[in-house]
Structure formats: C-alpha cells, structure tokens
Design a protein around this motif. Structure first.
Motif, PDB file in Angstrom:
ATOM      1  N   GLU A  76       0.809  -1.220   0.000  1.00  0.00           N
ATOM      2  CA  GLU A  76       0.000   0.000   0.000  1.00  0.00           C
ATOM      3  C   GLU A  76       0.841   1.268   0.000  1.00  0.00           C
ATOM      4  O   GLU A  76       0.350   2.347  -0.333  1.00  0.00           O
ATOM      5  CB  GLU A  76      -0.936   0.032   1.222  1.00  0.00           C
ATOM      6  CG  GLU A  76      -1.903  -1.113   1.308  1.00  0.00           C
ATOM      7  CD  GLU A  76      -1.402  -2.196   2.242  1.00  0.00           C
ATOM      8  OE1 GLU A  76      -2.156  -2.585   3.142  1.00  0.00           O
ATOM      9  OE2 GLU A  76      -0.240  -2.638   2.087  1.00  0.00           O
ATOM     10  N   TYR A 123       2.935   5.989   6.283  1.00  0.00           N
ATOM     11  CA  TYR A 123       1.990   5.076   6.917  1.00  0.00           C
ATOM     12  C   TYR A 123       1.695   5.536   8.347  1.00  0.00           C
ATOM     13  O   TYR A 123       2.608   5.784   9.135  1.00  0.00           O
ATOM     14  CB  TYR A 123       2.574   3.668   6.930  1.00  0.00           C
ATOM     15  CG  TYR A 123       1.668   2.622   7.543  1.00  0.00           C
ATOM     16  CD1 TYR A 123       0.689   2.007   6.789  1.00  0.00           C
ATOM     17  CD2 TYR A 123       1.821   2.265   8.878  1.00  0.00           C
ATOM     18  CE1 TYR A 123      -0.133   1.037   7.348  1.00  0.00           C
ATOM     19  CE2 TYR A 123       1.011   1.295   9.449  1.00  0.00           C
ATOM     20  CZ  TYR A 123       0.029   0.685   8.673  1.00  0.00           C
ATOM     21  OH  TYR A 123      -0.770  -0.264   9.241  1.00  0.00           O
ATOM     22  N   ARG A 141      -3.423   1.105   9.348  1.00  0.00           N
ATOM     23  CA  ARG A 141      -3.909   0.424   8.153  1.00  0.00           C
ATOM     24  C   ARG A 141      -5.086   1.124   7.488  1.00  0.00           C
ATOM     25  O   ARG A 141      -5.438   0.788   6.359  1.00  0.00           O
ATOM     26  CB  ARG A 141      -4.290  -1.021   8.486  1.00  0.00           C
ATOM     27  CG  ARG A 141      -5.433  -1.181   9.464  1.00  0.00           C
ATOM     28  CD  ARG A 141      -5.682  -2.656   9.743  1.00  0.00           C
ATOM     29  NE  ARG A 141      -4.557  -3.243  10.474  1.00  0.00           N
ATOM     30  CZ  ARG A 141      -4.480  -4.550  10.760  1.00  0.00           C
ATOM     31  NH1 ARG A 141      -5.424  -5.377  10.364  1.00  0.00           N
ATOM     32  NH2 ARG A 141      -3.440  -5.020  11.441  1.00  0.00           N
ATOM     33  N   TYR A 186      -8.589   5.968  -0.188  1.00  0.00           N
ATOM     34  CA  TYR A 186      -7.296   5.447  -0.625  1.00  0.00           C
ATOM     35  C   TYR A 186      -7.347   3.924  -0.637  1.00  0.00           C
ATOM     36  O   TYR A 186      -8.058   3.288   0.137  1.00  0.00           O
ATOM     37  CB  TYR A 186      -6.191   5.927   0.316  1.00  0.00           C
ATOM     38  CG  TYR A 186      -4.801   5.548  -0.114  1.00  0.00           C
ATOM     39  CD1 TYR A 186      -4.203   6.140  -1.223  1.00  0.00           C
ATOM     40  CD2 TYR A 186      -4.084   4.589   0.591  1.00  0.00           C
ATOM     41  CE1 TYR A 186      -2.920   5.786  -1.617  1.00  0.00           C
ATOM     42  CE2 TYR A 186      -2.791   4.237   0.207  1.00  0.00           C
ATOM     43  CZ  TYR A 186      -2.220   4.839  -0.903  1.00  0.00           C
ATOM     44  OH  TYR A 186      -0.954   4.482  -1.285  1.00  0.00           O
ATOM     45  N   GLY A 187      -6.559   3.338  -1.505  1.00  0.00           N
ATOM     46  CA  GLY A 187      -6.467   1.891  -1.596  1.00  0.00           C
ATOM     47  C   GLY A 187      -7.363   1.335  -2.686  1.00  0.00           C
ATOM     48  O   GLY A 187      -8.189   2.040  -3.284  1.00  0.00           O
ATOM     49  N   SER A 188      -7.222   0.032  -2.952  1.00  0.00           N
ATOM     50  CA  SER A 188      -7.970  -0.614  -4.027  1.00  0.00           C
ATOM     51  C   SER A 188      -9.467  -0.609  -3.771  1.00  0.00           C
ATOM     52  O   SER A 188     -10.278  -0.491  -4.702  1.00  0.00           O
ATOM     53  CB  SER A 188      -7.474  -2.052  -4.207  1.00  0.00           C
ATOM     54  OG  SER A 188      -7.603  -2.768  -2.981  1.00  0.00           O
ATOM     55  N   ALA A 217      -9.687   2.898   3.004  1.00  0.00           N
ATOM     56  CA  ALA A 217      -8.682   3.634   3.779  1.00  0.00           C
ATOM     57  C   ALA A 217      -8.764   5.116   3.420  1.00  0.00           C
ATOM     58  O   ALA A 217      -9.418   5.521   2.452  1.00  0.00           O
ATOM     59  CB  ALA A 217      -7.286   3.092   3.497  1.00  0.00           C
TER      60      ALA A 217
END
Length: 469
Positions: free
Chosen positions: A144, A239, A242, A289-291, A295
C-alpha cells in the motif's frame, strides 16, 4: 573590525541530534454502527542525523555616504528515520509495518543591501539569491505504500528598493520587490515537467508612522509569497495505520499574502490590529485510498482563499517588586468549505489571554509565573476541540555579576496544555487527541567565560528558506 567603518566576520555552528519515540495508537473500525475490527499499534520511531553544518559570512562597511551590508549563509544536513509499527488485531490479521526515510538538505543564500541618504530620509537597494537542494528516499515493506525517490532543486533571485522620508511628524516608507523563482521536481531521477514551475512576482509595501501627543502609531501594508515546506511538497506516502495514510503534494502553488497592520502605543499600553488575505494557502484534505477505497489518505492541497483577522490589546505595569503584563486577543477567519456534502462556515473566533508576572525577590532573585488560556479556534479546516491552558514558573539567580547563573523552570504545572483537534473535510473527518504530557522540569546552569558585548554584525540570510526544511 578594521576601524569604525569596516568590519568582516564569519560564524560556524555544528549540531547533532537523535530522537527515539515510543508510543501506541489504538484504533477501532465501525461500519453502520457495527464494530468491524479493533487493533493496537505499538510504534517505535528512531531518527538520527549526521552533524548539521551552518555557516555565515558578513561584511559591513561605509564608503563615503554609502552603507553596505553583505551576508552569505550555507546550510547542510542529512537525517535518517526508521519507523516500526507492530499491529495486533482482535478480529483480523496481525502485521508488522516498517518504513525507512532518508533526507538530505543543502542551502546557499546571499544578500547585498546598499543604503544612501536622500532628501529627508534614505534609500535602500539590494538583491538576494537563494539556491536549495533537497532529496528524500522512502521505502516500506507493504504494497500500500510505494517506494519513492524525490528531489527538489530550487533557485530564487530577488531585487528590491525601499525609500523612507520624513514629512513633519510623519515617517513614510515605500518599497517594491521583484522575485524570480525556478522550481524543478524530480521523481525517480526524472524531471517532471508537470510539477516543475517558474514564478515571477512583484510585491509592493507601504508603511506610515507618526506620534500624536504620547500616542505612537503605525500603519503598514505588505505583500509577499510563502513557498510550501519541502515536506508539504514530498509525494511519498507515509503510513500511520492500516486505515490512514499521509502524503504531500508536488503540485502545490506558493501562498500569496496581503497584510494590513495597525499598531498604537500609549504609555505602557499597546494595541495591534491586522488583516491578512491568503491566496492559495496550504491546508490538509482527506480522500479515499487503496484498491477498495476504505482507507483514508491525508494530502496537502491549495486553499483558494481565506480571510484572517487578529486584534490584541495589553499593558505592562510595575507595582513595587511586582511587574505584571497582560495581553488579550481575538483571532478570526472567514472560510466556508463543503463537509459531508453541505457547506460549513468555519468562522468561530478564538480568544487568547496571557498573564505574565515577574517578581524581583531579595538577594537579586527573579521569579516568573506565566499563564495562558486559549479558547477553541479555527486554523483553515482544523479546529481545537478543547480549551488548552497552562501555567509556567521559573526562578533565576545570578552570581559574580551574572557570569554564573542558575535557573529552575517548571512548564505546564497542571498538565493542561494538550491540544486536541478535529479536521473537517467533505469525505472524512479526523479527530486527533493528544495524550502526551506537557508537564516538565528543567534545571540550567550557565557560566559565561566572556561577558563582553558581542560585536558580531552578521544578520543571516535565507531565514524563510531554512524554515521550509
């Protein structure tokens, strides 16, 4: 000092630091009123830096009626940060996240100012040049967070002229400054034309000062540009946990500021009013955010415009051995942004009260007790969610004509200075609570081997650029 008209000098400073931060981030994930997961992240961050080099060289002189002031600064340092997060989940998978960030900064700056008397005042002309280079290498062990290799090369040259004249009881000054900035952004060693830019700006200034009876007053107007910090420009993804990530924005534009300020002083009292118009100010937004988009990433962005007003009044007094000082102020912005699909006014003013006390005790001992209270206030789309206040105390005693001194200081005696904040955005709101204790004590012993007056006349240059690092 060659004589009373010419002096040169140089200054060098070296510093080195390390930081080690341990902490925990508890997290809960809720969806439609149902708990999806609860996990705790044990965080271990270490930061170390190579020796930081800072040098200044100056010349100050008089050639006839011309006054010459020249300064040159050089700054170099390199730092490395290791971040380690051990996440333990109640319902999902445990995992360990580690990141490494290496940062290298270099700056050279010089400034020349020449002054000459003219008519009822003087005129100043000058130039200023700044060249900076900063690189950031970043890597992580999870998909990520992609690795990054960013570099910024920036050069800025400015020419300016200022003239001050005395007309009766009025002192009037006008100025004009031209700036040319070339900004080059490199990603993975390749120059990115979309993020690289060239700026040309012209900024006027005006100030008027006078005294009517015992009241001294001043009215100032200035325009300037503030370029984003290099961390705000960094496109690397950091980061947090998660569900939360953070990044900068290499597309950020410089902030233009127009400020009008009025100041007045009568006896031991003062008043100050200021209004600032921000164009393209930097603030933080949140985006999915993210697939799967579940997030959140916190990103820097340019705010179209913002109005900001400040007003302060205060006074200082002397009652025997007691010397109190009181300042009261109000701060207010005018800003409307979309939140959850609806426009939200972020205009609530904040109030500040400062009470400083100095007491001259027997045996030439000084006691200082200072207090401050600030009500919730807006800063762009961030708002304090509590009312922080603090009380500091300090006692000082000098020996041998103050060559030796002892200072005992206690900060935030009641541990009440924590500032909790909430970030409002259209997509996601973020609450940040601060559990770090503010209370601390410090004992300082100082001995001055040479108490003669410091004759160094270097003023430094590129100070605004140093703050961007």
């Amino acid at each position: 000092m060659f004589n009373d008209k010419h002096s040169i000098g140089a200054y060098y400073q070296n510093s080195w630091n390390r930081h080690h931060i341990l902490g925990a981030i508890p997290s809960e994930v809720w969806q439609n009123g149902n708990l999806q997961d609860r996990y705790n992240s044990d965080v271990n961050n270490k930061s170390t830096a190579l020796p930081r080099h800072y040098a200044n060289l100056y010349y100050s002189g008089l050639l006839g009626e011309f006054s010459i002031d020249f300064n040159a600064d050089y700054l170099w340092y390199k730092s490395k940060e290791f971040s380690f997060s051990d996440e333990c989940s109640e319902m999902g998978e445990d995992r360990v996240v580690s990141t490494v960030s290496t940062n290298h900064n270099r700056m050279f700056a010089e400034k020349l100012v020449v002054s000459h008397p003219i008519w009822r005042g003087k005129i100043q002309v000058g130039e200023e040049y700044t060249n900076t280079h900063t690189t950031n290498l970043f890597s992580a062990n999870i998909p990520e967070v992609p690795a990054s290799d960013n570099r910024v090369d920036e050069s800025s040259i400015a020419a300016f002229v200022q003239m001050a004249q005395q007309f009766g009881r009025f002192n009037i000054g006008v100025g004009l400054r031209y700036e040319h900035v070339k900004f080059d952004y490199y990603d993975m060693g390749q120059l990115r034309d979309g993020q690289s830019k060239t700026y040309d700006n012209l900024f006027p200034s005006l100030n008027v000062a006078t005294q009517i009876g015992r009241v001294r007053m001043g009215l100032n107007y200035s325009g300037k540009t503030v370029r984003p910090g290099y961390g705000q420009l960094d496109g690397a993804v950091s980061y947090i946990n998660r569900l939360t990530f953070e990044t900068g924005n290499p597309y950020l534009k410089p902030t233009k500021m127009q400020t009008v300020e009025y100041m007045a002083q009568w006896r031991q009292f003062f008043a100050q009013l200021s209004y600032t118009y921000f164009k393209d100010g930097v603030y933080h937004i949140t985006e999915p955010y993210g697939s799967d988009g579940e997030a959140t990433i916190i990103r820097t962005a340019n705010l179209d415009h913002r109005h900001y007003f400040q007003a302060f009044v205060g006074g200082q007094f002397k009652v025997g051995v007691w010397q109190p000082r009181v300042n009261v102020g109000v701060m207010k912005q005018w800003l409307t942004l979309p939140v959850n699909g609806n426009l939200m006014k972020m205009n609530t003013p904040g109030y500040l009260v400062q009470w400083q006390n100095a007491v001259h005790l027997p045996f030439d001992i000084w006691l200082n007790v200072d207090a401050q209270l600030m009500t919730p206030a807006w800063d762009n789309n961030m708002k304090l969610s509590n009312t922080p206040w603090y009380v500091n105390a300090k006692i000082y005693k000098g020996f041998f004509n103050n060559a030796l001194s002892v200072t005992l200081e206690a900060k935030d005696l009641f541990n009440t200075s924590q500032k909790d904040a909430m970030m409002y955005n259209d997509a996601v709101q973020i609450v940040q609570k601060n559990y770090s204790p503010g209370r601390s004590a410090m004992l300082t012993l100082q001995y001055r081997f040479n108490t003669t007056r410091d004759r160094y006349r270097g003023t430094g240059v590129g100070n605004s650029e140093k703050s961007r690092f």
